[in-house]
Design a protein around this motif. Sequence first.
Motif, PDB file in Angstrom:
ATOM      1  N   SER A   1       0.817  -1.229   0.000  1.00 51.53           N
ATOM      2  CA  SER A   1       0.000   0.000   0.000  1.00 51.53           C
ATOM      3  C   SER A   1       0.843   1.268   0.000  1.00 51.53           C
ATOM      4  N   TRP A   2       1.952   1.249  -0.732  1.00 49.54           N
ATOM      5  CA  TRP A   2       2.887   2.384  -0.727  1.00 49.54           C
ATOM      6  C   TRP A   2       3.584   2.468  -2.074  1.00 49.54           C
ATOM      7  N   PHE A   3       3.722   3.678  -2.617  1.00 48.31           N
ATOM      8  CA  PHE A   3       4.512   3.872  -3.826  1.00 48.31           C
ATOM      9  C   PHE A   3       5.978   3.745  -3.457  1.00 48.31           C
TER      10      PHE A   3
ATOM     11  N   LEU B   1       4.229  -6.400  -1.467  1.00 51.73           N
ATOM     12  CA  LEU B   1       3.449  -7.251  -0.577  1.00 51.73           C
ATOM     13  C   LEU B   1       1.980  -6.847  -0.693  1.00 51.73           C
ATOM     14  N   SER B   2       1.116  -7.852  -0.814  1.00 53.45           N
ATOM     15  CA  SER B   2      -0.326  -7.589  -0.861  1.00 53.45           C
ATOM     16  C   SER B   2      -0.906  -7.817   0.519  1.00 53.45           C
TER      17      SER B   2
ATOM     18  N   PRO C   1      -3.393  -5.559   2.327  1.00 52.39           N
ATOM     19  CA  PRO C   1      -4.195  -4.333   2.469  1.00 52.39           C
ATOM     20  C   PRO C   1      -4.681  -4.092   3.892  1.00 52.39           C
TER      21      PRO C   1
END
Lengths: 249, 249
Positions: free
Chosen positions: B11-13, B35-36, B38
Motif C-alpha cells: 500500500s505504498w509507492f 506485498l499484498s 491491504p
Amino acid sequence: MQTIGFISPPSWFDPSPAEFPTVCAKAVQVQQCPLSLPELDWRIDSIARTEPELIAAARTLGEMGCSLVANVGTPFAWAGLASVTEARARQERLALAAGAPVVMSGIAIIEAFAALGARRIGLACTYYSDDWRDRWARLVAASGVDVVSAQNLAGQGLMPPHDDADRAYWAPTAEQIGESVRRLAETAPQIEAIAVSGAGSRTLALIPALEREIDRPVFGSDTALYWAAAKAAGVALKPGILGRLTDAC
Amino acid sequence: MQTIGFISPPSWFDPSPAEFPTVCAKAVQVQQCPLSLPELDWRIDSIARTEPELIAAARTLGEMGCSLVANVGTPFAWAGLASVTEARARQERLALAAGAPVVMSGIAIIEAFAALGARRIGLACTYYSDDWRDRWARLVAASGVDVVSAQNLAGQGLMPPHDDADRAYWAPTAEQIGESVRRLAETAPQIEAIAVSGAGSRTLALIPALEREIDRPVFGSDTALYWAAAKAAGVALKPGILGRLTDAC
C-alpha cells in the motif's frame, strides 16, 4: 505525475515497467505487481481461471497509488471469454478493484486496429501454439474485423512446433519476428495492418523498419499496450515512437 | 546484466526500483513485487507475522529471473525477532525461496555501521512511533554497537505525535529529515555515524550536504539498501553517490 502500475505475467522478466517511460514525452512513474502463479501450466483454460489473481494485483497497485493499471500478457484479457465485450467487462472488474482505469494488452490490440481504421487484419502470433493462435484469432474476429490470416512461427517453419508451456521458445529473435511479419504481409496482400502478439516478442525497436518495409501499420502487444496506457493516462507519446499507431485515436 | 527484484512494503509507492539504477555505475535491470497486505495495521507485532508473504514475494521474484532480491522497509527484516542473527536467518529463508541472494534494509543498516567502523551510533527514526523507535534501537543495540541516541520526529517536536498506522506522517520533508539529523548530532556529539530509517524518509539526495554539515557518515534505509544490493550483486556504485558509505566494505 501519473503513476502507471503494471500487472506482469507470472514467472517472467517483464521489460514493460522500464520501457514504458522511454516512450513517453514527459516523466511518468511506474510500479509493478507480478502475478504469483508458479504452477500455471499456460493452457488457455488455465489462464481463464486467473481473474482472481488479476483482481488482487489490480487492488494492490491501486493501493500503491497508481492512477492507471496496465496488464501485460494478451490472453489474461480474453482467456475463457468469447468476445471483446466480455473482455471489457473483465477489464471493468479490475478497474473497480484498482479504483483506477485499467488497460489490458489483449483489448489494446483490438482497439489499435479500430483506431488505425484497419478492417482486414493479420495476426503474427509468434510463439503461440496452434490452440492459442486459433482462440486469439476467434476473439479478434468476434470484435468485427476480418482476420485474413493468423500465423505462428511454428506454422511458418520459423520455429519448431512446441507445446503451450514450452517457454524455451518464448523469446523469438528480432529476425524471427521480422520474417514472420514479412511472410504474413506477402501471403495476404489485402491485410491493412498487422499485430504481433506474445509479450515475449518485443517489437518496440522493430516497428519503424517493418512499417517501411511492408508499407502498412505494424504494432505489437507491447506497443499496443503503451499506446493504450498513454492515451488512458493522458500522457503524450514521443513523436512517432510507436510508428503509425503513435497518433492513432 | 544483473536483475534486482525489489520486495516493496504494501500500500505504498516505492521509489526504489526506479532509483536504484540511478546509483549504479553500469546498467542493471529491476523488477518489483509488492506485498499484498491491504489489512496490515502496521503494528510491529503484525509486521512480525508477514514472513509468509515475504517468502512468497521472494519466490515470485526468483521465478522472474532476479539474480538478487532486495527488501524495502526496515521492520520486515526484524519485526518479532530479538537479534540480527535471527534477522539474518529470516533473510536466508527468503534467499532459499528466491533461489538467489537477498538483502534487507533492516540488516543493511546494521552492516553499514560495521562497514563504516562506527561503534557509537545514532538512530534518526523520523516518523517511527515510540514503540517502533524503541524496538528498532533494541535490535540495533543487540548487534553490539552502542546506540547513543534514538530519536523520532515527534519526540524532537518536529512532527505531532501519532500512531503506528497514521500514514499521513510517513513522508517527512527534506527539511524535517535534515533538522532531525542535525539535532541528533548536536545532542550526542560522541555519535560516529547516523542512520535515518523509515522507507518514506528519502535520503539519497540529502546525504552529501548532511555529511558535510555534521562531518560524520549519514545514511538512510534507502541508501543502506542500495549499498548492500550493489555489493551483493557485484555492481559498482557511481563515485560518492551514497556519500561516505559508497566505498565502505
